[in-house]
Structure formats: structure tokens, C-alpha cells
Design a protein around this motif. Structure first.
Motif, PDB file in Angstrom:
ATOM      1  N   ALA A  22     -37.253  40.489  66.191  1.00  0.00           N
ATOM      2  CA  ALA A  22     -36.028  39.967  66.390  1.00  0.00           C
ATOM      3  C   ALA A  22     -35.395  39.987  64.726  1.00  0.00           C
ATOM      4  O   ALA A  22     -34.201  39.674  64.492  1.00  0.00           O
ATOM      5  CB  ALA A  22     -35.799  38.552  66.565  1.00  0.00           C
ATOM      6  N   LEU A  25     -34.384  43.640  64.194  1.00  0.00           N
ATOM      7  CA  LEU A  25     -33.306  43.531  64.673  1.00  0.00           C
ATOM      8  C   LEU A  25     -32.145  43.673  63.685  1.00  0.00           C
ATOM      9  O   LEU A  25     -30.902  43.444  63.461  1.00  0.00           O
ATOM     10  CB  LEU A  25     -32.981  43.170  65.871  1.00  0.00           C
ATOM     11  CG  LEU A  25     -31.897  43.495  66.217  1.00  0.00           C
ATOM     12  CD1 LEU A  25     -31.458  45.003  66.243  1.00  0.00           C
ATOM     13  CD2 LEU A  25     -31.810  42.573  68.011  1.00  0.00           C
ATOM     14  N   LEU A  26     -32.149  41.552  63.535  1.00  0.00           N
ATOM     15  CA  LEU A  26     -31.290  40.998  62.230  1.00  0.00           C
ATOM     16  C   LEU A  26     -31.056  41.788  60.807  1.00  0.00           C
ATOM     17  O   LEU A  26     -29.773  41.670  60.353  1.00  0.00           O
ATOM     18  CB  LEU A  26     -31.966  39.607  62.188  1.00  0.00           C
ATOM     19  CG  LEU A  26     -30.954  38.727  61.272  1.00  0.00           C
ATOM     20  CD1 LEU A  26     -28.894  38.704  61.498  1.00  0.00           C
ATOM     21  CD2 LEU A  26     -32.204  37.027  61.036  1.00  0.00           C
ATOM     22  N   ARG A  29     -28.619  44.578  61.911  1.00  0.00           N
ATOM     23  CA  ARG A  29     -27.253  44.633  62.173  1.00  0.00           C
ATOM     24  C   ARG A  29     -26.306  44.467  60.687  1.00  0.00           C
ATOM     25  O   ARG A  29     -25.560  44.384  60.576  1.00  0.00           O
ATOM     26  CB  ARG A  29     -27.241  43.156  62.745  1.00  0.00           C
ATOM     27  CG  ARG A  29     -27.906  43.980  64.100  1.00  0.00           C
ATOM     28  CD  ARG A  29     -26.966  42.770  65.285  1.00  0.00           C
ATOM     29  NE  ARG A  29     -27.774  42.562  66.448  1.00  0.00           N
ATOM     30  CZ  ARG A  29     -27.430  43.607  67.277  1.00  0.00           C
ATOM     31  NH1 ARG A  29     -26.347  44.010  67.033  1.00  0.00           N
ATOM     32  NH2 ARG A  29     -28.320  43.860  68.874  1.00  0.00           N
ATOM     33  N   TYR A  47     -23.826  34.927  65.432  1.00  0.00           N
ATOM     34  CA  TYR A  47     -24.384  35.974  66.168  1.00  0.00           C
ATOM     35  C   TYR A  47     -25.633  36.593  64.415  1.00  0.00           C
ATOM     36  O   TYR A  47     -26.746  37.212  65.121  1.00  0.00           O
ATOM     37  CB  TYR A  47     -23.480  36.689  66.562  1.00  0.00           C
ATOM     38  CG  TYR A  47     -24.310  38.177  67.470  1.00  0.00           C
ATOM     39  CD1 TYR A  47     -24.539  38.380  68.181  1.00  0.00           C
ATOM     40  CD2 TYR A  47     -23.847  39.516  65.691  1.00  0.00           C
ATOM     41  CE1 TYR A  47     -24.815  39.562  68.821  1.00  0.00           C
ATOM     42  CE2 TYR A  47     -24.182  40.287  66.991  1.00  0.00           C
ATOM     43  CZ  TYR A  47     -25.261  40.713  68.151  1.00  0.00           C
ATOM     44  OH  TYR A  47     -25.132  41.958  67.956  1.00  0.00           O
ATOM     45  N   PHE A  48     -25.446  36.587  63.541  1.00  0.00           N
ATOM     46  CA  PHE A  48     -26.538  37.077  62.483  1.00  0.00           C
ATOM     47  C   PHE A  48     -27.191  36.242  61.845  1.00  0.00           C
ATOM     48  O   PHE A  48     -27.615  36.061  61.052  1.00  0.00           O
ATOM     49  CB  PHE A  48     -25.326  37.513  60.976  1.00  0.00           C
ATOM     50  CG  PHE A  48     -24.453  38.545  61.741  1.00  0.00           C
ATOM     51  CD1 PHE A  48     -24.619  39.472  61.927  1.00  0.00           C
ATOM     52  CD2 PHE A  48     -22.809  38.264  62.653  1.00  0.00           C
ATOM     53  CE1 PHE A  48     -23.714  41.038  62.348  1.00  0.00           C
ATOM     54  CE2 PHE A  48     -22.007  39.597  62.709  1.00  0.00           C
ATOM     55  CZ  PHE A  48     -22.560  40.535  62.305  1.00  0.00           C
ATOM     56  N   SER A  52     -30.169  33.900  67.131  1.00  0.00           N
ATOM     57  CA  SER A  52     -28.894  34.162  67.923  1.00  0.00           C
ATOM     58  C   SER A  52     -30.248  35.675  68.298  1.00  0.00           C
ATOM     59  O   SER A  52     -29.972  36.174  69.908  1.00  0.00           O
ATOM     60  CB  SER A  52     -27.855  34.770  67.472  1.00  0.00           C
ATOM     61  OG  SER A  52     -26.926  35.552  67.895  1.00  0.00           O
ATOM     62  N   GLN A  53     -30.279  36.561  67.381  1.00  0.00           N
ATOM     63  CA  GLN A  53     -31.051  37.956  68.069  1.00  0.00           C
ATOM     64  C   GLN A  53     -32.156  37.199  69.204  1.00  0.00           C
ATOM     65  O   GLN A  53     -32.320  38.439  69.798  1.00  0.00           O
ATOM     66  CB  GLN A  53     -31.187  38.588  66.564  1.00  0.00           C
ATOM     67  CG  GLN A  53     -30.502  38.749  65.308  1.00  0.00           C
ATOM     68  CD  GLN A  53     -29.506  39.593  66.085  1.00  0.00           C
ATOM     69  OE1 GLN A  53     -29.495  41.111  66.937  1.00  0.00           O
ATOM     70  NE2 GLN A  53     -28.617  39.168  66.533  1.00  0.00           N
ATOM     71  N   ARG A  54     -32.973  36.454  68.643  1.00  0.00           N
ATOM     72  CA  ARG A  54     -34.057  36.406  69.434  1.00  0.00           C
ATOM     73  C   ARG A  54     -32.925  35.610  70.886  1.00  0.00           C
ATOM     74  O   ARG A  54     -34.093  36.058  71.826  1.00  0.00           O
ATOM     75  CB  ARG A  54     -34.701  34.928  69.106  1.00  0.00           C
ATOM     76  CG  ARG A  54     -35.875  35.020  67.925  1.00  0.00           C
ATOM     77  CD  ARG A  54     -37.081  33.959  67.688  1.00  0.00           C
ATOM     78  NE  ARG A  54     -38.199  34.597  66.128  1.00  0.00           N
ATOM     79  CZ  ARG A  54     -38.109  33.566  65.460  1.00  0.00           C
ATOM     80  NH1 ARG A  54     -37.732  32.358  65.335  1.00  0.00           N
ATOM     81  NH2 ARG A  54     -38.869  34.213  64.792  1.00  0.00           N
ATOM     82  N   LEU A  56     -30.730  37.129  72.100  1.00  0.00           N
ATOM     83  CA  LEU A  56     -30.143  38.098  72.402  1.00  0.00           C
ATOM     84  C   LEU A  56     -31.580  38.998  73.165  1.00  0.00           C
ATOM     85  O   LEU A  56     -31.436  39.633  74.441  1.00  0.00           O
ATOM     86  CB  LEU A  56     -29.488  39.035  71.375  1.00  0.00           C
ATOM     87  CG  LEU A  56     -28.939  40.587  71.991  1.00  0.00           C
ATOM     88  CD1 LEU A  56     -28.042  40.554  73.311  1.00  0.00           C
ATOM     89  CD2 LEU A  56     -28.421  41.538  70.723  1.00  0.00           C
ATOM     90  N   GLN A  84     -30.466  50.557  67.716  1.00  0.00           N
ATOM     91  CA  GLN A  84     -30.739  50.486  69.138  1.00  0.00           C
ATOM     92  C   GLN A  84     -29.882  50.827  69.842  1.00  0.00           C
ATOM     93  O   GLN A  84     -29.071  51.045  69.869  1.00  0.00           O
ATOM     94  CB  GLN A  84     -30.270  48.982  68.774  1.00  0.00           C
ATOM     95  CG  GLN A  84     -30.244  47.724  70.085  1.00  0.00           C
ATOM     96  CD  GLN A  84     -29.323  47.117  70.616  1.00  0.00           C
ATOM     97  OE1 GLN A  84     -29.199  46.110  69.753  1.00  0.00           O
ATOM     98  NE2 GLN A  84     -28.316  46.489  71.694  1.00  0.00           N
TER      99      GLN A  84
END
Length: 188
Positions: A22, A25-26, A29, A47-48, A52-54, A56, A84
Motif C-alpha cells: 500500500a 502504491l500510494l 500514485r 483517495y491519495f 485509502s490504498q490499503r 483498495l 498496476q
């Protein structure tokens, strides 16, 4: 459920994203937010965030267990997350298809990583998941994505008018599809 699919020639592998990914990924992004915005839906600020990434990733792990969606990270061989790729909206029964979506770090574009990752996921979709079709929809002006799909045997099928709200506006998308037998013919 964790495994890796390798493309040694391109120096990448794909693996289902896990909760421990996560943070990476954050970071990915956030680094690509302004560059990718013209190709993505508008996102709320939350979302950022790491939470939120966890959420998702957790949702996608659950969907993979239910055979509804699979979210992979695209990694360099050293473990650096550079993109991704997702199979979503998996349909079983008489359909046997899924939608594909992907993105790559803007600093890694043009090196063949996305094309290689798409190829790996198609093998997974057709061999491991026994899907019949994978489809993707891209913005009409997204020429780089068009090349990625065409290199992997996708064929243009038509225009979906005002299909998805991208960057705050309903935009037309070109639909592409590839069938399991299309790729089997390529390997005969």
C-alpha cells in the motif's frame, strides 16, 4: 494467494498486490498524479492516502478470492513497484471475460514494461482463469495505450460514446478485445 509471473527479457514481474504494498502504491500514485490525471477519473483527496490504498488493496484481495477481480503490481526485478494492472468485472457462465486496465510510472513509459505486463496477465487470464475474452477501453487519443494493446493481439472493436467520466468529462473510448483463440493461433 500470492505468486509472481516473470518476463525476464524485460526485467519485470507481476504479482497480486498485498497490503504491505500500500505504501509503495500510494507513492506511485502521488508521483504520477498530475501526469495521469488526463487519463483517469477525478479522485477525492482522501483517495491519495495510505488508508485509502490499503482499503483498495483489501477490497481487491477479497474480490480475487471471489473470482471477481485481480489487481497486480508491475515490479522491476529489484522489487520496485512501477505500475498496476487489473482484471476486473470478471464474468463467468456463458460470458467468461474480464475488463483490463493498467497504468505505469510516467518515468518508466516507453521501455516495454506495460506491454510485457499485459502479455503476462493475458497468459494468466486465459490459462489460469480459463477466460475466453479480455477487453479494454481506452481514450481515443491515448496512442501509447493503443500500441500496448495492439502488440498483445487486441483488436479494435468500436467506439463507446461518452463511456467513462475521465478528468471530469464524459469521454468516448475505443473498445479493444482479444480472445483466447487469437493468442493460441499466434503460437501455432
Amino acid at each position: 494467494m500470492s505468486f509472481k509471473l516473470y518476463n525476464h527479457a524485460r526485467g519485470i514481474y507481476v504479482s497480486l498486490l498485498q497490503l504491505e504494498d500500500a505504501g509503495d502504491l500510494l507513492h506511485l500514485r502521488l508521483r504520477n498524479r498530475s501526469h495521469h490525471q488526463p487519463f483517469e477519473p477525478l479522485r477525492e483527496e482522501d483517495y491519495f492516502t495510505l488508508q485509502s490504498q490499503r482499503q483498495l488493496i483489501s477490497q481487491r484481495i477479497e474480490e480475487a478470492l471471489e473470482d471477481r477481480a485481480y489487481m497486480f503490481g508491475i515490479f522491476l526485478m529489484d522489487g520496485t513497484l512501477i505500475g498496476q494492472i487489473t482484471l476486473s468485472n470478471v464474468v463467468r457462465g456463458v460470458g467468461q471475460y474480464a475488463d483490463m486496465g493498467y497504468f505505469i510510472d510516467h518515468e518508466q513509459q516507453g521501455q516495454g514494461y506495460t506491454s510485457a505486463a499485459v502479455g503476462l496477465i493475458l497468459k494468466y487470464a486465459f490459462q489460469a482463469l480459463a477466460l475466453h475474452r479480455v477487453q479494454a477501453c481506452i481514450l481515443l487519443h491515448n496512442h501509447a495505450s493503443r500500441r500496448v494493446l495492439e502488440k498483445n493481439g487486441f483488436q479494435a472493436e468500436g467506439i463507446a460514446r461518452r463511456y467513462i467520466k475521465i478528468n471530469g468529462e464524459w469521454q468516448d473510448h475505443r473498445t479493444y478485445g482479444v480472445l483466447a483463440e487469437d493468442l493460441m493461433q499466434d503460437h501455432l
